[in-house]
Design an enzyme around this catalytic site. Structure first.
Site, PDB file in Angstrom:
ATOM      1  CD  GLU A 168     -13.543   0.144  17.763  1.00 44.89           C
ATOM      2  OE1 GLU A 168     -13.523  -0.424  19.105  1.00 44.89           O
ATOM      3  OE2 GLU A 168     -12.432   0.166  17.158  1.00 44.89           O
TER       4      GLU A 168
ATOM      5  CD  GLU B   4      -6.293  20.200  27.189  1.00 44.49           C
ATOM      6  OE1 GLU B   4      -5.568  20.071  28.170  1.00 44.49           O
ATOM      7  OE2 GLU B   4      -6.006  19.426  26.184  1.00 44.49           O
TER       8      GLU B   4
END
Length: 311
Positions: free
Chosen positions: A94, A125
């Site tokens: 963004e 992960e």
């Protein structure tokens, strides 16, 4: 999330992070009415802003590190897995449309890559080596920001350690103020959000806190870099009709001049809001405004001082 077997994290695997503890306020959540259930969630969510406020001094230090890095032409990299990684990717994505940044300036890394953003991939992960490989791509002057609710996700641990080994500055954003990794990084923003509504569901309070912290972090960095004028998004370029209208509105707000005058200035500036703004406020031609902004790295207020009368 417990560390993988090849992790060098000193935390014993049986020691749970605060977010994994059972919340005494919600033990009867499955017996509650729908409205009371939602109230329980909302009551817990209401605790997050105060927890975030408590770590703002650490976040301010992180902002200053990143500002110095970007101003010097270096990069900021986010590293996260699961919810943390998705929040990181959203924040980085963004910045370009909001502040006109080069996408290479702030880069997000998600454990497992883009495929794992939409569809969880088992075990990514836990791969500290993968994080180390990605963190090892950073260099001196860069900044690595690791996001991990537990403060010990192996992928993030590997990334931060490797980045630090390459001379980068390191920041950890976690929901575990006591995370041992915090002692290894330059800044640990450890927000105490406490046990989740559903034990271990870190997309809840921990995720909300990370979103708030990363929003504040990147916004503050952009403001420090001069990507705003007052509270206006002036680093936007008018590439379509919608954005051309937005640029004109911003110029009207910033200068108090008529829309027609601002539209003409935006056209002369080829849609560059900052160039048009400096030209209007300093009352100088567009080329002079461009030169002033080039000297200040695009920051409007110092450019006004350079381009103003008598300069």
């Amino acid at each position: 999330m417990p560390p993988s077997q090849n992790s060098t994290d000193a935390t014993p695997p049986w020691v749970v992070a605060p977010t994994e503890e059972r919340n005494p306020e919600t033990v009867d959540i499955d017996l509650a009415s729908t409205l009371d259930l939602l109230r329980m969630i909302n009551d817990e969510d209401a605790k997050v802003p105060a927890a975030v406020r408590a770590v703002l001094p650490a976040l301010a230090t992180a902002v200053d590190l990143a500002t110095v890095a970007l101003r010097a032409g270096h990069r900021v990299h986010y590293f996260g897995a699961g919810t943390s990684g998705r929040i990181a990717m959203m924040d980085a994505a963004e910045l370009t449309p909001t502040y006109g940044t080069d996408p290479a300036q702030v880069v997000a890394h998600h454990a497992g890559g883009l495929e794992a953003v939409q569809r969880p991939i088992e075990g990514v992960e836990d791969r500290e080596a993968n994080g180390a490989a990605e963190g090892g791509e950073l260099g001196p002057g860069d900044v690595a920001v690791g996001l991990a609710a537990s403060g010990r996700t192996p992928y993030v641990v590997g990334a931060l350690r490797a980045a630090r080994g390459r001379g980068a500055r390191t920041i950890l954003i976690s929901a575990n103020p006591a995370a041992s990794l915090g002692a290894e990084v330059d800044v640990h923003v450890g927000v105490a959000t406490g046990p989740e509504v559903i034990a271990g569901s870190t997309r809840m309070k921990a995720g909300t806190a990370q979103k708030m912290l990363l929003n504040a972090f990147s916004t503050a960095v952009m403001v420090r870099l001069g990507r705003t004028y007052s509270n206006l998004m002036v680093a936007v370029a008018a590439r379509n009709a919608k954005l051309r209208g937005r640029v004109v509105r911003i110029l009207v707000e910033a200068t108090g001049l008529e829309p027609r005058v601002c539209a003409e200035a935006a056209e002369l500036a080829e849609g560059d809001c900052r160039v048009a703004l400096v030209s209007l406020l300093a009352e100088v031609p567009v080329p002079a405004a461009r030169r002033a902004l080039a000297e200040t790295g695009g920051a409007v207020r110092p450019a006004l001082a350079i381009a103003g009368p008598g300069n």
